[in-house]
Design an enzyme around this catalytic site. Structure first.
Site, mmCIF file in Angstrom:
data_model
loop_
_atom_site.group_PDB
_atom_site.id
_atom_site.type_symbol
_atom_site.label_atom_id
_atom_site.label_comp_id
_atom_site.label_asym_id
_atom_site.label_seq_id
_atom_site.Cartn_x
_atom_site.Cartn_y
_atom_site.Cartn_z
ATOM 1 N N ARG A 1 0.818 -1.223 0.000
ATOM 2 C CA ARG A 1 0.000 0.000 0.000
ATOM 3 C C ARG A 1 0.846 1.265 0.000
ATOM 4 O O ARG A 1 0.401 2.333 0.427
ATOM 5 C CB ARG A 1 -0.969 0.016 1.181
ATOM 6 C CG ARG A 1 -1.971 -1.128 1.161
ATOM 7 C CD ARG A 1 -2.960 -1.033 2.300
ATOM 8 N NE ARG A 1 -3.907 -2.141 2.234
ATOM 9 C CZ ARG A 1 -5.227 -2.013 2.343
ATOM 10 N NH1 ARG A 1 -5.767 -0.827 2.520
ATOM 11 N NH2 ARG A 1 -6.005 -3.069 2.292
ATOM 12 N N ARG B 1 7.582 7.978 17.147
ATOM 13 C CA ARG B 1 6.961 8.763 16.084
ATOM 14 C C ARG B 1 7.837 9.957 15.779
ATOM 15 O O ARG B 1 8.250 10.705 16.691
ATOM 16 C CB ARG B 1 5.565 9.220 16.497
ATOM 17 C CG ARG B 1 5.007 10.343 15.632
ATOM 18 C CD ARG B 1 3.514 10.497 15.748
ATOM 19 N NE ARG B 1 3.050 11.825 15.399
ATOM 20 C CZ ARG B 1 3.076 12.371 14.190
ATOM 21 N NH1 ARG B 1 3.602 11.695 13.173
ATOM 22 N NH2 ARG B 1 2.625 13.592 13.979
ATOM 23 N N VAL B 2 8.123 10.187 14.507
ATOM 24 C CA VAL B 2 8.886 11.354 14.060
ATOM 25 C C VAL B 2 8.050 12.039 12.983
ATOM 26 O O VAL B 2 7.990 11.598 11.843
ATOM 27 C CB VAL B 2 10.292 10.958 13.540
ATOM 28 C CG1 VAL B 2 11.216 10.656 14.695
ATOM 29 C CG2 VAL B 2 10.240 9.745 12.604
ATOM 30 N N SER C 1 5.525 22.567 12.071
ATOM 31 C CA SER C 1 5.450 22.887 10.640
ATOM 32 C C SER C 1 4.557 24.083 10.358
ATOM 33 O O SER C 1 4.569 24.621 9.240
ATOM 34 C CB SER C 1 4.953 21.674 9.848
ATOM 35 O OG SER C 1 3.681 21.260 10.308
ATOM 36 N N ASP C 2 3.763 24.496 11.318
ATOM 37 C CA ASP C 2 3.003 25.744 11.214
ATOM 38 C C ASP C 2 2.639 26.176 12.628
ATOM 39 O O ASP C 2 2.562 25.358 13.537
ATOM 40 C CB ASP C 2 1.750 25.592 10.333
ATOM 41 C CG ASP C 2 0.895 24.409 10.747
ATOM 42 O OD1 ASP C 2 1.313 23.262 10.500
ATOM 43 O OD2 ASP C 2 -0.175 24.625 11.326
#
Length: 237
Positions: free
Chosen positions: A44, A87-88, A203-204
């Site tokens: 997938r 988790r990254v 990221s924001d």
């Protein structure tokens, strides 16, 4: 055997980095692992690689977006022998002192998404990281940057949330950022008895009464690279 990760026991290291983006998994394997990492899953399009980092076994496996997708991957990684999941990813910064490309280490992840609560089978469950990993990540972070922050985050099931009050509510409760997978990671880790940590690049910044501004590709790369150096060291610690 797992249905979605078409791998065998031994294909993954016990420590696995978990980005959402398959391209990020490939980038991590090619950029941070020692030469010679091999692809162990592409079912997938969910790319996974196993190799070494500083000579120690390590894997990376993409999870997709949101708790249902990520939960399948976390669960199947444990089936395949993973005992440490990190988790990254990225998050939206909620507090005004945060800047784009900062690193957030999530000591806990409030579950605004119901999926982790359903999995835990306990209303009001508070998913948390493995403290030893938080402690190690914080210590290593202080050696490289003063733009790393430790605290709670919130996991949302909605990227485009129609409730305009959500950000203010989460901000008032001192959550550092909002993302979409950490509470599922911490819940599955608790149920399965494995270690987990979530680290995110901002990221924001979701400032009050302002439209979100997305980070540039160059700044995102710098932030991710800083976070990855810490995450890889935590993974093999």
């Amino acid at each position: 055997m797992p249905i979605h990760l078409r791998a065998e026991n031994g294909d993954y290291a016990s420590a696995v980095l978990c980005p959402g983006d398959p391209r990020r998994a490939k980038y991590i394997a090619e950029t941070f692992f020692d030469p010679g990492a091999r692809c162990v899953n592409e079912e997938r399009g969910m790319l996974g690689y196993t190799g070494t980092y500083k000579g120690k076994p390590i894997s990376v496996q993409s999870t997709g977006m949101g708790t249902p997708s990520a939960g399948i991957v976390f669960e199947e990684l444990v089936m395949l022998g993973a005992t440490r999941l990190i988790r990254v990813g990225t998050c939206g910064g909620l507090q005004t002192h945060l800047q784009m490309a900062d690193t957030v280490i999530a000591v806990s992840a409030s579950a605004d998404d119901r999926t982790p609560i359903r999995y835990a089978g306990m209303e009001g469950y508070a998913p948390t990281a493995a403290f030893a990993l938080v402690e190690t990540a914080a210590r290593l972070s202080r050696e490289v940057s003063d733009r790393v922050f430790v605290g709670p985050v919130v996991t949302s099931g909605l990227f485009y949330d129609p409730d305009t009050t959500s950000f203010d509510r989460w901000r008032s409760l001192k959550h550092l950022g909002v993302e979409m997978e950490a509470s599922m990671l911490y819940t599955i880790a608790a149920v399965k008895g494995v270690e987990a940590l979530a680290m995110m690049t901002v990221s924001d910044v979701l400032a009050p009464d302002a439209s979100p501004v997305r980070i540039t590709d160059d700044d995102l790369k710098k932030g991710v690279d800083q976070m990855m150096r810490i995450a890889c060291d935590v993974a093999i610690s």
